[in-house]
Design a protein around this motif. Structure first.
Motif, short mmCIF file in Angstrom:
data_model
loop_
_atom_site.label_atom_id
_atom_site.label_comp_id
_atom_site.label_asym_id
_atom_site.label_seq_id
_atom_site.Cartn_x
_atom_site.Cartn_y
_atom_site.Cartn_z
N LYS A 1 7.99 -0.02 6.38
CA LYS A 1 7.90 1.25 5.66
C LYS A 1 9.16 1.40 4.82
N ILE A 2 8.97 1.63 3.53
CA ILE A 2 10.09 1.77 2.60
C ILE A 2 10.34 3.26 2.37
N ASP A 3 11.60 3.68 2.53
CA ASP A 3 11.91 5.10 2.27
C ASP A 3 12.34 5.28 0.81
N SER A 4 12.67 6.51 0.45
CA SER A 4 13.00 6.83 -0.95
C SER A 4 14.30 6.17 -1.42
N LYS A 5 15.18 5.79 -0.50
CA LYS A 5 16.44 5.16 -0.86
C LYS A 5 16.33 3.64 -1.00
N GLY A 6 15.15 3.10 -0.72
CA GLY A 6 14.96 1.66 -0.81
C GLY A 6 15.24 0.93 0.49
N ASN A 7 15.48 1.67 1.56
CA ASN A 7 15.69 1.05 2.87
C ASN A 7 14.33 0.84 3.53
N TYR A 8 14.28 -0.08 4.45
CA TYR A 8 13.01 -0.32 5.15
C TYR A 8 13.19 -0.18 6.65
N SER A 9 12.10 0.14 7.31
CA SER A 9 12.07 0.14 8.77
C SER A 9 10.81 -0.61 9.20
N ILE A 10 10.95 -1.35 10.27
CA ILE A 10 9.82 -2.13 10.78
C ILE A 10 8.96 -1.20 11.63
N ILE A 11 7.71 -1.03 11.23
CA ILE A 11 6.81 -0.17 12.00
C ILE A 11 5.82 -0.98 12.83
N ASP B 1 0.86 -1.18 0.00
CA ASP B 1 0.00 0.00 0.00
C ASP B 1 0.90 1.23 0.00
N GLY B 2 1.20 1.74 -1.17
CA GLY B 2 2.12 2.88 -1.28
C GLY B 2 3.52 2.43 -0.90
N ASN B 3 4.05 3.01 0.18
CA ASN B 3 5.38 2.62 0.63
C ASN B 3 5.32 1.72 1.88
#
Length: 137
Positions: free
Chosen positions: A107-117, A87-89
């Motif tokens: 959650k995926i940021d603009s650099k392609g990294n992810y963080s667990i939310i 769903d989006g990022n």
């Protein structure tokens, strides 16, 4: 002249009472030990299932991480993984295993990294109506 008689009546009654009390305490201790053993086996099963579900979540995360880090793939390729929603990022999944449920959101940021939310592991509860408190198992 045998005036000193040995009277065993009160001693035998006292000894009988002590033996009965000891037997009752032993029975109570054994029944508590059996109940504790049964409860510990159920807890061990629950914890094992919880860790198995966590392991499945780690495997899912490794697959998603591999897809995200691959420069030839984009975020839409993640939707091909079983039970994965994009769903989006935000990438999410829900893993169910033997009554355990693990909800994961990344959650995926603009650099392609992810963080667990979100990483919630919980037990899905089903009411047990088979317990009858008035009859022995």
């Amino acid at each position: 002249m045998n005036n000193n008689k040995l009277r065993l009546g009160s001693i035998s009654i006292l000894f009988t009472v002590i033996i009965i009390c000891t037997i009752l305490i032993t029975i109570a201790a054994l029944s508590y030990a059996k109940a504790d053993y049964k409860e510990s086996k159920a807890y061990a099963t629950h914890i094992t299932t919880m860790y198995e579900t966590e392991s499945l979540g780690q495997n899912w995360l490794a697959m998603i991480s591999g897809i995200i880090c691959d420069e030839q793939k984009n975020i839409d390729d993640v939707a091909d993984v079983d039970n994965t929603k994009v769903d989006g990022n935000i990438i999410s999944t829900s893993i169910e295993h033997q009554g355990q449920r693990l909800d994961i959101e990344l959650k995926i940021d603009s650099k392609g990294n992810y963080s667990i939310i979100k990483w919630n592991n919980y037990t899905t509860w089903v009411e047990d109506t088979s317990v009858n408190l008035w009859q022995e198992e």
